[in-house]
Design a protein around this motif. Structure first.
Motif, PDB file in Angstrom:
ATOM      1  N   PRO A   1       0.803  -1.225   0.000  1.00 15.36           N
ATOM      2  CA  PRO A   1       0.000   0.000   0.000  1.00 15.36           C
ATOM      3  C   PRO A   1       0.834   1.273   0.000  1.00 15.36           C
ATOM      4  N   SER A   2       0.217   2.338  -0.509  1.00 17.87           N
ATOM      5  CA  SER A   2       0.829   3.665  -0.483  1.00 17.87           C
ATOM      6  C   SER A   2      -0.269   4.696  -0.233  1.00 17.87           C
ATOM      7  N   SER A   3       0.089   5.821   0.352  1.00 21.97           N
ATOM      8  CA  SER A   3      -0.901   6.838   0.695  1.00 21.97           C
ATOM      9  C   SER A   3      -1.598   7.364  -0.564  1.00 21.97           C
ATOM     10  N   PHE A   4      -2.921   7.452  -0.518  1.00 20.86           N
ATOM     11  CA  PHE A   4      -3.727   7.925  -1.639  1.00 20.86           C
ATOM     12  C   PHE A   4      -3.465   7.100  -2.907  1.00 20.86           C
ATOM     13  N   ASN A   5      -3.002   5.868  -2.736  1.00 22.80           N
ATOM     14  CA  ASN A   5      -2.628   5.010  -3.863  1.00 22.80           C
ATOM     15  C   ASN A   5      -1.655   5.726  -4.805  1.00 22.80           C
ATOM     16  N   SER A   6      -0.714   6.452  -4.209  1.00 19.99           N
ATOM     17  CA  SER A   6       0.222   7.255  -5.001  1.00 19.99           C
ATOM     18  C   SER A   6       1.236   6.409  -5.770  1.00 19.99           C
ATOM     19  N   GLN A   7       1.548   5.228  -5.267  1.00 18.19           N
ATOM     20  CA  GLN A   7       2.452   4.284  -5.948  1.00 18.19           C
ATOM     21  C   GLN A   7       3.793   4.940  -6.300  1.00 18.19           C
TER      22      GLN A   7
ATOM     23  N   ASP B   1       2.904  18.521   3.568  1.00 22.78           N
ATOM     24  CA  ASP B   1       4.064  18.236   4.413  1.00 22.78           C
ATOM     25  C   ASP B   1       4.132  16.774   4.843  1.00 22.78           C
ATOM     26  N   ARG B   2       3.073  16.019   4.600  1.00 28.20           N
ATOM     27  CA  ARG B   2       3.033  14.627   5.048  1.00 28.20           C
ATOM     28  C   ARG B   2       3.473  13.629   3.980  1.00 28.20           C
ATOM     29  N   PHE B   3       3.344  13.999   2.713  1.00 25.84           N
ATOM     30  CA  PHE B   3       3.587  13.024   1.646  1.00 25.84           C
ATOM     31  C   PHE B   3       5.013  12.460   1.613  1.00 25.84           C
ATOM     32  N   PRO B   4       6.063  13.247   1.860  1.00 24.83           N
ATOM     33  CA  PRO B   4       7.398  12.631   1.883  1.00 24.83           C
ATOM     34  C   PRO B   4       7.508  11.522   2.927  1.00 24.83           C
ATOM     35  N   GLY B   5       6.970  11.761   4.108  1.00 21.83           N
ATOM     36  CA  GLY B   5       7.001  10.728   5.144  1.00 21.83           C
ATOM     37  C   GLY B   5       6.164   9.525   4.783  1.00 21.83           C
ATOM     38  N   TRP B   6       5.005   9.760   4.198  1.00 19.69           N
ATOM     39  CA  TRP B   6       4.153   8.643   3.792  1.00 19.69           C
ATOM     40  C   TRP B   6       4.822   7.798   2.707  1.00 19.69           C
ATOM     41  N   ALA B   7       5.518   8.451   1.794  1.00 16.75           N
ATOM     42  CA  ALA B   7       6.222   7.712   0.741  1.00 16.75           C
ATOM     43  C   ALA B   7       7.311   6.834   1.337  1.00 16.75           C
TER      44      ALA B   7
ATOM     45  N   GLN C   1       7.314   5.611   4.350  1.00 24.34           N
ATOM     46  CA  GLN C   1       6.649   4.510   5.050  1.00 24.34           C
ATOM     47  C   GLN C   1       6.252   3.398   4.083  1.00 24.34           C
ATOM     48  N   SER C   2       5.746   3.772   2.908  1.00 28.36           N
ATOM     49  CA  SER C   2       5.385   2.771   1.912  1.00 28.36           C
ATOM     50  C   SER C   2       6.609   2.011   1.430  1.00 28.36           C
ATOM     51  N   ASP C   3       7.706   2.729   1.216  1.00 31.70           N
ATOM     52  CA  ASP C   3       8.953   2.089   0.805  1.00 31.70           C
ATOM     53  C   ASP C   3       9.441   1.113   1.865  1.00 31.70           C
TER      54      ASP C   3
END
Length: 267
Positions: free
Chosen positions: A107-113, A183-189, A191-193
């Motif tokens: 999984p990735s945030s907002f299905n950003s992949q 500001d959250r997307f770098p951290g979410w990416a 986490q997905s990695d």
């Protein structure tokens, strides 16, 4: 075997063939075909198949697996040093298939992949650790080089390396599209990695291989990008070295779970 049903209750046909799929643009592989193919089909002993399996005439649509089976796989994942170039019965194609399946489904945030992967085998794997060695030799003090050189030789002695990246173009695109969470997307990416790294580490362990996770970024980033034509927007995060196990994993110590866990409420 825990939860294993008698053959008479196993109502699913397991195909020995690999899943056929087209390599996505977010996956690259540099393959040196030096490993023998295998015609064996191995059923993972930690996976429990139950009779409650929904099937169609053409394919298995879902399989119920117990939480304990998943937890057993997670518990069995360990760090192994050193590793050999022996992949046993596994083929390069099978390992690539495992990587692609995990890449598609983690999984990735907002299905950003935003996850990206490069897999190196054989001479390409060796080249990575030659690059890393040369990079470090230029900055490590001479009196400390022997130890570092030994580590580089140990990693090179393995069978392959998985390189994990984040595509910063995707992350920036999500920041622009959903400014409230920019500001959250770098951290979410990241986490997905991390989930992808752990998933593949567990999966390779389940197939009988050993692995260890390394972090030589950003020292080697530019040379890696140049050598394997990696897009500039791909940010290298980690390197998972894998191969045949040459010994046992070391002892693992655990802190008291009571100091790390809280629960509230009841059903």
């Amino acid at each position: 075997m825990r939860g294993h049903l008698a053959p008479s209750r196993l109502r699913a046909t397991i195909s020995a063939g690999l899943i056929r799929s087209t390599t996505p643009t977010i996956f690259r592989t540099a393959t040196i075909a030096t490993h023998r193919p295998s015609t064996k089909t191995t059923i993972n002993p930690y996976v429990t198949f139950t009779s409650n399996i929904h099937t169609t005439t053409s394919k298995m649509s879902s399989t119920q697996i117990s939480a304990n089976a998943v937890l057993d796989l997670i518990k069995n994942r360990r760090t192994y040093y050193p590793l050999s170039k022996d992949l046993g019965s596994l083929t390069v194609e099978r390992i690539n298939e495992i990587v692609k399946e995990a890449l598609q489904h983690v999984p990735s945030s907002f299905n950003s992949q935003s996850n990206r992967v490069v897999v190196l085998f054989g001479a390409e794997h060796d080249k990575l650790w030659d690059i890393t060695s040369a990079t470090l030799k230029a900055i490590v003090p001479e009196d400390a080089w022997a130890s570092t050189e030994g580590r580089m030789a140990m990693f090179k002695g393995a069978a392959g390396t998985i390189l994990f990246f984040e595509d910063e173009t995707v992350v920036k695109g999500m920041q622009e599209k959903f400014a409230l969470y920019a500001d959250r997307f770098p951290g979410w990416a990241t986490q997905s990695d991390a989930m992808l790294q752990h998933t593949l580490w567990v999966a390779l362990e389940a197939e009988g291989l050993g692995a260890n996770l390394q972090h030589y970024s950003p020292l080697i980033d530019a040379k890696v990008a140049e050598t394997w034509s990696v897009p500039e927007s791909w940010k290298l995060n980690a390197q998972l070295v894998f191969g045949g196990k040459t010994g046992d994993a070391g002892e693992k110590a655990f802190g008291a779970v009571e100091e790390k866990f809280k629960t509230f409420g009841s059903a």
